[in-house]
Design an enzyme around this catalytic site. Structure first.
Site, PDB file in Angstrom:
ATOM      1  N   ASP A 187       9.435  -8.811   3.141  1.00  0.00           N
ATOM      2  CA  ASP A 187       9.215  -8.892   1.696  1.00  0.00           C
ATOM      3  C   ASP A 187       9.851  -7.733   0.939  1.00  0.00           C
ATOM      4  OD1 ASP A 187       7.883 -10.094  -0.679  1.00  0.00           O
ATOM      5  OD2 ASP A 187       7.014  -8.105  -0.748  1.00  0.00           O
ATOM      6  N   ASP A 193       0.773  -9.543  -4.704  1.00  0.00           N
ATOM      7  CA  ASP A 193       2.021  -8.773  -4.720  1.00  0.00           C
ATOM      8  C   ASP A 193       1.824  -7.458  -5.478  1.00  0.00           C
ATOM      9  OD1 ASP A 193       4.590  -7.953  -4.223  1.00  0.00           O
ATOM     10  OD2 ASP A 193       5.564  -9.489  -5.436  1.00  0.00           O
ATOM     11  N   HIS A 234       4.015   1.539  -8.753  1.00  0.00           N
ATOM     12  CA  HIS A 234       5.185   2.404  -8.978  1.00  0.00           C
ATOM     13  C   HIS A 234       4.782   3.526  -9.932  1.00  0.00           C
ATOM     14  CE1 HIS A 234       8.186  -0.019  -6.962  1.00  0.00           C
ATOM     15  NE2 HIS A 234       7.731  -1.097  -7.573  1.00  0.00           N
ATOM     16  N   LEU A 270       0.819  -1.217   0.000  1.00  0.00           N
ATOM     17  CA  LEU A 270       0.000   0.000   0.000  1.00  0.00           C
ATOM     18  C   LEU A 270       0.851   1.264   0.000  1.00  0.00           C
ATOM     19  CD1 LEU A 270      -2.935  -0.995   2.401  1.00  0.00           C
ATOM     20  CD2 LEU A 270      -2.912  -0.940  -0.102  1.00  0.00           C
ATOM     21  N   HIS A 314      10.281 -13.982   1.710  1.00  0.00           N
ATOM     22  CA  HIS A 314      10.611 -13.607   0.326  1.00  0.00           C
ATOM     23  C   HIS A 314      11.894 -14.369   0.007  1.00  0.00           C
ATOM     24  CE1 HIS A 314      11.429 -10.491  -2.951  1.00  0.00           C
ATOM     25  NE2 HIS A 314      12.591 -11.101  -2.836  1.00  0.00           N
ATOM     26  N   ASN A 372       9.839  -8.809  -9.275  1.00  0.00           N
ATOM     27  CA  ASN A 372      10.675  -9.660  -8.434  1.00  0.00           C
ATOM     28  C   ASN A 372       9.788 -10.540  -7.548  1.00  0.00           C
ATOM     29  OD1 ASN A 372      12.933 -10.714  -7.245  1.00  0.00           O
ATOM     30  ND2 ASN A 372      13.224  -9.023  -5.821  1.00  0.00           N
ATOM     31  N   HIS A 413       5.122 -15.593  -3.083  1.00  0.00           N
ATOM     32  CA  HIS A 413       5.301 -15.613  -4.541  1.00  0.00           C
ATOM     33  C   HIS A 413       6.252 -16.686  -5.101  1.00  0.00           C
ATOM     34  CE1 HIS A 413       8.644 -13.090  -3.221  1.00  0.00           C
ATOM     35  NE2 HIS A 413       7.915 -11.999  -3.159  1.00  0.00           N
TER      36      HIS A 413
END
Lengths: 318, 441
Positions: free
Chosen positions: B151, B304, B308, B60, B178, B277, B231
């Site tokens: 993460d 995930d 950006h 967030l 992660h 990633n 992930h």
């Protein structure tokens, strides 16, 4: 062709066409007045985001011999750290009405972005991007091979059936990549010699024969051996134990040079690390064409700029 | 807005058709031909009713990166995707490594009212991988943190990972790892293989993920702790999880929607929207991940969601940010890749996108659309399909990798705690939702 971004997408006819235009440019070099008016009134920007003396000077010489106006733009480090993005720089150049961009960048793919992102609409020539490609180097190498092996009969020829050995840091080398694609397109058999640590993953699917023994590769008396520059930071990252060991196993040492037949020409894109990947005996030998590569670089870059700016037919990278 | 909502003719998790009456924030009745005079009626003929979706892996960005996303804008994106609960990752600035930050994030979520925001706490101070963060204080704070993750970074130190997994047992927490060996991924840009070699982009090898997962399942087995792996992106990771589960290790695993659909060749044009990633992998990996969701090796799908700003994607690949937005597109992608392909039923979708993530995150409730449950419901139309565009992205950032991809189905209504957050495919106005959330919250 509008741009020259890579040799991977260069078809054989276009590649041979560029090499033949370069022959014409070379013939010009023997005249008293070496300058052609071909690009008079055209403005070419050399956009260099990475240090380079020889490539930039070679392009500049090519541009000036074609009577282009030349603007050199050097930016140390990345565009981001400099505070202006590649996009903003590209759009600024576009607004200035320049006619072509020669770009060197530490980021693989930067020339591709300039050509395809719509930021500017002029021919883009890749002068080396990251570890991706360096297409004019491969073209000048092919030109030098044709000249050395076929002499006056070079025009129109490919490199069919020639055996070429490329030695060294294939993993990080844009020169190696561009050469592998172009040599294969021109019909040569390519042998790659590298330690496994400096071999690109997936190379088994590339049009090359891979061996880890330089001696085996040289024993087959190839038509040419290309030595790649090894960078000192590779040692720190443990790609090989030390310089002495690299030279022993992967270098064209004096002993290896003496075992090499006279028919094998010796190439290096420069700048050389004498005593590391290549010995002075080999570099300065009669069969070395390393300085011819530099000379031919100007002719080949003239041919490339002439082709992209005068709209010669055959679109390379579209 | 009426405090009663009557949903008529919905297909309950793709099985029986029934009406659902929501009253006072809970499911008041489920059955045929329900009557509720004065209720707001939603005609759900042809729509699939699922329990509100739960995303165990959302960024967030607030505090610190509000140019990318805020708790409010990310909550709206979540609602648009049918989510009613999101777990917010800790890599904010300041990092969510103490009770103050996690309580702030939770409060911002409560005020926005679109979803229940459950902060994830950092495992280590500042995500630096050196000393444990205030795990217990975060767990006992008003944010009731139950999931801890660094993460974006791997808890790489074996001893620290062991201690973290042991320590959070005292309050029933779980570490969400992660999995990325930092030494094997120095300046890594995309999946390591022929494509990365050809493009001249540094490789991110599968083994860098798999070796950490292998280590961590062995650690979890040794100390008898729970472990969650974020992930999964490779076929090899699936094999490791599958064999660990067969031995009885208490491990759960997630996969993102983008790893169920996209492959590494998308990097070929150096378009950094595809930089993420862990990286996009091969078609073989995609098939293995889908099969693993189908056979239960992978427990959940989590987005995930990584917003950006445009400028950090519209640049050279190696300088671009990692990540893609994914809340809005998650359910259409699960529909496209897993339901339409026959790998999952809608009841399975309720499991992987709601029940199982809720269980891993220690949420209350069974999420089976039963009477007495919290009225968190999503109504999904599986019959539509559309070419995805940035217009479908509600998030403040538009870095979706799915532009131009045809995705099946759309979220029509999202209901949280008995009030609409999305109606007829449109996110409900902020003031209306904030008021409804305050009333019921």
């Amino acid at each position: 062709m509008k741009h020259l971004l890579s040799t991977r997408d260069l078809d054989r006819a276009t590649a041979i066409g560029i090499l033949d235009v370069a022959l014409d440019m070379a013939a010009l070099g023997t005249r008293d007045v070496k300058k052609l008016p071909a690009l008079r009134g055209k403005t070419i920007v050399n956009l260099f985001y990475e240090d380079s003396t020889r490539t930039r000077i070679s392009f500049e010489a090519a541009e000036k011999r074609l009577s282009a106006d030349v603007i050199n733009f050097s930016a140390k480090g990345s565009s981001v750290s400099k505070g202006e993005s590649l996009k903003d720089t590209a759009q600024t150049l576009d607004a200035m009405g320049i006619d072509a961009v020669v770009v060197r960048h530490s980021s693989s793919g930067a020339p591709h972005l300039l050509a395809h992102s719509g930021w500017l609409d002029v021919p883009i020539v890749n002068a080396g991007d990251g570890t991706h490609e360096h297409p004019t180097q491969a073209l000048l190498d092919a030109f030098t091979l044709r000249e050395s092996l076929f002499g006056d009969g070079a025009r129109g020829k490919g490199l069919d059936g020639l055996n070429i050995v490329i030695v060294g840091d294939i993993l990080h080398s844009r020169v190696a990549r561009s050469n592998i694609w172009l040599l294969a397109t021109l019909g040569a058999n390519v042998t790659v010699v590298a330690p496994p640590t400096l071999t690109p993953p997936g190379i088994a699917t590339w049009p090359v024969h891979l061996t880890h023994s330089l001696d085996d590769a040289l024993a087959a008396s190839p038509d040419a051996v290309m030595m790649l520059r090894i960078q000192s930071e590779r040692m720190k990252a443990a790609f090989f134990p030390n310089a002495r060991e690299y030279a022993k196993f992967w270098g064209l040492t004096a002993a290896r040079y003496r075992r090499l037949g006279e028919s094998t020409i010796i190439m290096h894109p420069g700048p050389m690390n004498r005593g590391l990947e290549i010995s002075s005996e080999a570099a300065d030998s009669p069969q070395s064409v390393i300085l011819k590569q530099v000379t031919n670089g100007v002719f080949v870059r003239m041919a490339v700029l002439f082709t992209v700016l005068t709209g010669a037919k055959g679109d390379v990278n579209e | 807005m009426s405090s009663e909502i009557l949903i008529t003719g919905a297909s309950l998790m793709g099985e029986s058709t029934a009406d659902i009456l929501l009253r006072d924030g809970v499911i008041a009745a489920v059955g045929a031909k329900l009557q509720a005079p004065g209720a707001h009626v939603i005609d759900a003929q042809g729509l699939i009713a699922l329990p509100g979706l739960v995303d165990l892996h959302t960024h967030l960005r607030e505090p610190g990166f509000e140019q990318s996303e805020t708790v409010l804008t990310g909550s709206r994106a979540a609602a648009a995707g049918g989510f009613t609960t999101v777990f917010a990752m800790a890599n904010t600035n300041p990092v969510a490594d103490n009770a103050g930050v996690v309580e702030q994030v939770k409060r911002l979520g409560d005020e926005a009212g679109y979803v229940s925001v459950r902060p994830i706490g950092a495992v280590t101070v500042g995500l630096a991988g050196e000393t444990l963060a205030d795990l217990g204080s975060m767990a006992t704070s008003r944010a009731k943190v139950s999931v801890f993750s660094d993460d974006g970074k791997c808890v790489h130190d074996s001893l620290l990972m062991r201690r973290a997994m042991e320590y959070v047992k005292s309050f029933g927490g779980v570490i969400a790892q992660h999995a990325q060996d930092p030494r094997l991924t120095i300046d890594a840009q995309m999946n390591e293989g022929e494509v990365s070699s050809r493009l001249g982009l540094n490789g991110w090898p599968a083994v860098a993920e798999e070796s950490i997962i292998a280590r961590d399942v062995l650690l979890a087995e040794h100390i008898g702790s729970r472990l969650h792996i974020c992930h999964l992106s490779t076929a090899g990771s699936v094999d490791i999880i599958r064999s660990a589960k067969a031995r009885g290790v208490d491990v759960t695993a997630e996969v993102t929607p983008h790893h169920l659909l996209l492959t590494e060749e998308l990097a070929e044009n150096y378009d950094a929207r595809f930089k993420v990633n862990p990286p996009l992998r091969t078609a073989v990996d995609v098939q293995a991940l889908r099969a693993a969701v189908a056979d239960g090796t992978i427990d959940i799908v989590a987005t995930d969601h990584a917003p950006h700003p445009h400028d950090t994607k519209d640049c050279e690949w190696d300088q671009a940010s990692f990540g893609m937005v994914g809340l809005e597109s998650a359910l259409p992608i699960v529909n496209t890749t897993l339901v339409a392909t026959g790998l999952l039923t809608w009841s399975d979708v309720a499991r992987v996108l709601s029940q199982a993530p809720a269980q891993i995150g220690s949420l209350d409730g069974t999420r089976t659309l039963s009477v007495g449950e919290v009225a968190d419901v999503v109504l999904f139309d599986p019959s539509t399909s559309r070419e995805w565009s940035t217009d479908d992205v509600v998030s403040r950032s538009k870095n979706t990798p799915f532009t131009g991809v045809t995705l099946a189905g759309s979220v029509v209504h999202t209901i949280r705690h008995g009030y609409l957050t999305v109606t007829e495919g449109v996110v409900v106005d902020e003031d209306v939702v904030a008021q409804a959330g305050g009333f019921h919250g």
